[in-house]
Design a protein around this motif. Structure first.
Motif, PDB file in Angstrom:
ATOM      1  N   SER A 172     -29.070  17.057   4.947  1.00 20.65           N
ATOM      2  CA  SER A 172     -29.347  18.338   4.306  1.00 20.65           C
ATOM      3  C   SER A 172     -28.418  19.433   4.820  1.00 20.65           C
ATOM      4  N   SER A 173     -28.271  19.536   6.137  1.00 21.18           N
ATOM      5  CA  SER A 173     -27.419  20.585   6.701  1.00 21.18           C
ATOM      6  C   SER A 173     -25.953  20.339   6.370  1.00 21.18           C
ATOM      7  N   THR A 174     -25.531  19.080   6.323  1.00 21.65           N
ATOM      8  CA  THR A 174     -24.134  18.770   6.011  1.00 21.65           C
ATOM      9  C   THR A 174     -23.779  19.169   4.590  1.00 21.65           C
ATOM     10  N   VAL A 175     -24.595  18.763   3.635  1.00 20.75           N
ATOM     11  CA  VAL A 175     -24.304  19.061   2.227  1.00 20.75           C
ATOM     12  C   VAL A 175     -24.408  20.567   1.972  1.00 20.75           C
ATOM     13  N   SER A 176     -25.409  21.224   2.536  1.00 22.29           N
ATOM     14  CA  SER A 176     -25.585  22.660   2.313  1.00 22.29           C
ATOM     15  C   SER A 176     -24.413  23.459   2.887  1.00 22.29           C
ATOM     16  N   ALA A 177     -23.976  23.118   4.098  1.00 14.26           N
ATOM     17  CA  ALA A 177     -22.835  23.823   4.693  1.00 14.26           C
ATOM     18  C   ALA A 177     -21.527  23.461   3.996  1.00 14.26           C
ATOM     19  N   GLY A 178     -21.371  22.203   3.626  1.00 10.43           N
ATOM     20  CA  GLY A 178     -20.150  21.787   2.950  1.00 10.43           C
ATOM     21  C   GLY A 178     -19.989  22.400   1.579  1.00 10.43           C
ATOM     22  N   ALA A 179     -21.102  22.684   0.919  1.00 10.01           N
ATOM     23  CA  ALA A 179     -21.024  23.307  -0.400  1.00 10.01           C
ATOM     24  C   ALA A 179     -20.386  24.688  -0.341  1.00 10.01           C
ATOM     25  N   ALA A 238      -9.409  19.425   0.772  1.00 11.25           N
ATOM     26  CA  ALA A 238     -10.516  18.603   1.262  1.00 11.25           C
ATOM     27  C   ALA A 238     -10.659  18.683   2.779  1.00 11.25           C
ATOM     28  N   SER A 239      -9.653  19.239   3.461  1.00 12.01           N
ATOM     29  CA  SER A 239      -9.770  19.408   4.911  1.00 12.01           C
ATOM     30  C   SER A 239     -10.954  20.289   5.273  1.00 12.01           C
ATOM     31  N   LEU A 240     -11.280  21.268   4.433  1.00 12.86           N
ATOM     32  CA  LEU A 240     -12.381  22.188   4.752  1.00 12.86           C
ATOM     33  C   LEU A 240     -13.746  21.505   4.679  1.00 12.86           C
ATOM     34  N   PRO A 241     -14.105  20.832   3.567  1.00  8.90           N
ATOM     35  CA  PRO A 241     -15.383  20.106   3.598  1.00  8.90           C
ATOM     36  C   PRO A 241     -15.393  18.973   4.601  1.00  8.90           C
ATOM     37  N   LEU A 242     -14.243  18.334   4.839  1.00  7.97           N
ATOM     38  CA  LEU A 242     -14.200  17.288   5.861  1.00  7.97           C
ATOM     39  C   LEU A 242     -14.501  17.857   7.245  1.00  7.97           C
ATOM     40  N   ALA A 243     -13.967  19.026   7.541  1.00 11.20           N
ATOM     41  CA  ALA A 243     -14.249  19.669   8.825  1.00 11.20           C
ATOM     42  C   ALA A 243     -15.729  20.011   8.955  1.00 11.20           C
ATOM     43  N   THR A 244     -16.347  20.395   7.843  1.00  7.57           N
ATOM     44  CA  THR A 244     -17.783  20.685   7.873  1.00  7.57           C
ATOM     45  C   THR A 244     -18.590  19.433   8.176  1.00  7.57           C
ATOM     46  N   VAL A 245     -18.239  18.319   7.538  1.00  8.66           N
ATOM     47  CA  VAL A 245     -18.930  17.059   7.805  1.00  8.66           C
ATOM     48  C   VAL A 245     -18.739  16.648   9.261  1.00  8.66           C
ATOM     49  N   ALA A 246     -17.515  16.783   9.767  1.00  9.36           N
ATOM     50  CA  ALA A 246     -17.259  16.440  11.165  1.00  9.36           C
ATOM     51  C   ALA A 246     -18.054  17.333  12.112  1.00  9.36           C
ATOM     52  N   ARG A 247     -18.142  18.626  11.789  1.00  8.44           N
ATOM     53  CA  ARG A 247     -18.881  19.545  12.645  1.00  8.44           C
ATOM     54  C   ARG A 247     -20.368  19.201  12.693  1.00  8.44           C
ATOM     55  N   GLN A 248     -20.963  18.943  11.544  1.00  7.62           N
ATOM     56  CA  GLN A 248     -22.377  18.602  11.511  1.00  7.62           C
ATOM     57  C   GLN A 248     -22.653  17.259  12.184  1.00  7.62           C
ATOM     58  N   LEU A 276     -20.447  12.569   3.104  1.00  7.42           N
ATOM     59  CA  LEU A 276     -19.107  13.015   2.751  1.00  7.42           C
ATOM     60  C   LEU A 276     -18.914  13.055   1.239  1.00  7.42           C
ATOM     61  N   GLY A 277     -19.376  12.028   0.547  1.00  4.84           N
ATOM     62  CA  GLY A 277     -19.258  12.023  -0.904  1.00  4.84           C
ATOM     63  C   GLY A 277     -20.017  13.162  -1.549  1.00  4.84           C
ATOM     64  N   LEU A 278     -21.256  13.389  -1.112  1.00  2.00           N
ATOM     65  CA  LEU A 278     -22.053  14.485  -1.669  1.00  2.00           C
ATOM     66  C   LEU A 278     -21.446  15.844  -1.337  1.00  2.00           C
ATOM     67  N   THR A 279     -20.880  15.984  -0.144  1.00  2.00           N
ATOM     68  CA  THR A 279     -20.282  17.256   0.255  1.00  2.00           C
ATOM     69  C   THR A 279     -19.062  17.584  -0.596  1.00  2.00           C
ATOM     70  N   LEU A 280     -18.223  16.608  -0.870  1.00  2.00           N
ATOM     71  CA  LEU A 280     -17.046  16.843  -1.709  1.00  2.00           C
ATOM     72  C   LEU A 280     -17.450  17.254  -3.123  1.00  2.00           C
ATOM     73  N   ILE A 281     -18.468  16.608  -3.660  1.00  2.00           N
ATOM     74  CA  ILE A 281     -18.941  16.969  -4.997  1.00  2.00           C
ATOM     75  C   ILE A 281     -19.515  18.385  -4.999  1.00  2.00           C
ATOM     76  N   ALA A 282     -20.344  18.689  -3.998  1.00  2.00           N
ATOM     77  CA  ALA A 282     -20.964  20.012  -3.936  1.00  2.00           C
ATOM     78  C   ALA A 282     -19.935  21.100  -3.681  1.00  2.00           C
ATOM     79  N   GLY A 306     -19.994   4.277  -3.549  1.00  2.00           N
ATOM     80  CA  GLY A 306     -19.806   4.858  -4.878  1.00  2.00           C
ATOM     81  C   GLY A 306     -19.655   6.367  -4.845  1.00  2.00           C
ATOM     82  N   LEU A 307     -20.519   7.060  -4.097  1.00  2.00           N
ATOM     83  CA  LEU A 307     -20.433   8.519  -4.027  1.00  2.00           C
ATOM     84  C   LEU A 307     -19.203   8.975  -3.251  1.00  2.00           C
ATOM     85  N   LEU A 308     -18.784   8.200  -2.256  1.00  2.00           N
ATOM     86  CA  LEU A 308     -17.573   8.573  -1.513  1.00  2.00           C
ATOM     87  C   LEU A 308     -16.345   8.497  -2.418  1.00  2.00           C
ATOM     88  N   VAL A 309     -16.217   7.423  -3.192  1.00  2.08           N
ATOM     89  CA  VAL A 309     -15.083   7.292  -4.106  1.00  2.08           C
ATOM     90  C   VAL A 309     -15.148   8.356  -5.200  1.00  2.08           C
TER      91      VAL A 309
END
Length: 330
Positions: free
Chosen positions: A138-145, A163-173, A225-231, A311-314
């Motif tokens: 929840s926190s990863t997707v919300s912050a990555g959005a 994509a470096s920005l949402p990736l950094a968010t996923v890494a941080r969480q 990661l897949g959900l964060t990129l979409i969001a 599937g969601l990552l791709v």
């Protein structure tokens, strides 16, 4: 007779049209241009080697550029984790206190008041696994959005894979979750199953199935990661969707058996199978089987979770990459 001395059938040089498709001349040597008495040096620029800041390279090249920036992503994540609670008295302790307080609230409401713990062995461990792991997603997707909106100054100023920005968010969480995971392991080992009259030593709760938990968490990371990129792309186009993401996360919370079991509320087998297609339900159920109940997750659980995660990552990677040129206007 007119005073125009231009020969018939000719056009003055200043009025001769220039073809629209005629390329502009490219200077091959510096020019000296005089402004008054002082000569100015003009450096020629070859426009053929310039490209827009928000250009979209091929997907394989894009992934290579992301890999080249892995050190920046990790360093940014570590720095933000270290300073996330710097303005509080307890500092980094909130990394574990915050999810622990959430679990305490749900324990009082659902375990004591609503009695949803009936029929669940070791409800405290059941609840802790559900709250801690779902909070990570929840926190990863919300912050990555909000990552592209928060980094709009970087997006508009520099050329880099967005994509470096949402990736950094996923890494941080994910890094912030490491102390929480350690606390979860300790609490599960110290928790006595409610169905037993005597306390179980922690050593007896350990089994080889605990080695499967990192694999489940890796699939959850791919899912996040897949959900964060979409969001992130959706929110960059429509910023109001950041509020909708929070609502969807709460709805997903109640649909993932975080603090109660679906078996008590759903009697229809077909409907229960549909509910069990929820990837977060599978994450929580598989970790509970490994850590609490000494059971090996079924192949159906592995197949469902792997399909969702890969599937969601791709899908998220391709979806985000296709919008690369539009992020400069966020």
């Amino acid at each position: 007779m007119s005073g125009d001395t231009t020969p018939t059938g000719t056009t003055p040089a200043a009025a001769q049209p220039t073809p629209a498709d005629e390329p502009r001349p490219v200077f091959t040597r510096p020019l000296l241009v005089r402004e008054g008495r002082r000569p100015l040096h003009v450096e020629p620029v070859d426009g053929t080697v310039l490209r827009p800041v928000a250009s979209r390279p091929p997907l394989r090249e894009y992934l290579r550029l992301l890999w080249d920036r892995r050190h920046f992503i990790v360093a940014d994540a570590r720095a933000r984790v270290a300073t996330s609670n710097s303005g509080t008295l307890l500092g980094r302790a909130w990394l574990v206190l915050s999810p622990l307080l959430d679990a305490a609230v749900y324990l009082v409401i659902f375990g004591l008041l609503l009695r949803s713990s009936r029929g669940i062995d070791n409800f405290i461990g059941y609840l802790l696994i559900g709250v801690f792991l779902f909070r990570l997603t929840s926190s990863t997707v919300s912050a990555g959005a909000r990552s592209l909106i928060a980094g709009r100054s970087l997006v508009r100023s520099f050329s880099f894979p967005r994509a470096s920005l949402p990736l950094a968010t996923v890494a941080r969480q994910t890094l912030a979750f490491v102390p929480t995971l350690v606390l979860l392991v300790v609490l599960v080992l110290l928790t006595r199953p409610a169905a037993e009259d005597t306390w179980t030593p922690p050593a007896e709760l350990l089994s080889w199935r605990w080695l499967l938990v990192p694999v489940v968490l890796a699939l959850q990371l791919a899912l996040n990661l897949g959900l964060t990129l979409i969001a992130a792309r959706a929110t960059a186009r429509v910023p109001d969707l950041a509020q909708v993401v929070g609502v969807l996360m709460r709805f997903w919370l109640y649909g993932s058996a975080v603090f109660f079991s679906f078996d008590r509320f759903i009697d229809h087998p077909t409907l229960l199978q549909v509910v069990e297609l929820n990837p977060m339900f599978r994450v929580l159920d598989m970790v509970r089987d490994c850590m609490l109940y000494g059971q090996t997750p079924t192949w159906e659980s592995w197949a469902i979770l792997t399909s969702w995660s890969v599937g969601l990552l791709v899908l998220g990677t391709v979806f985000f990459w296709r919008g690369e040129e539009s992020y400069g206007s966020v």
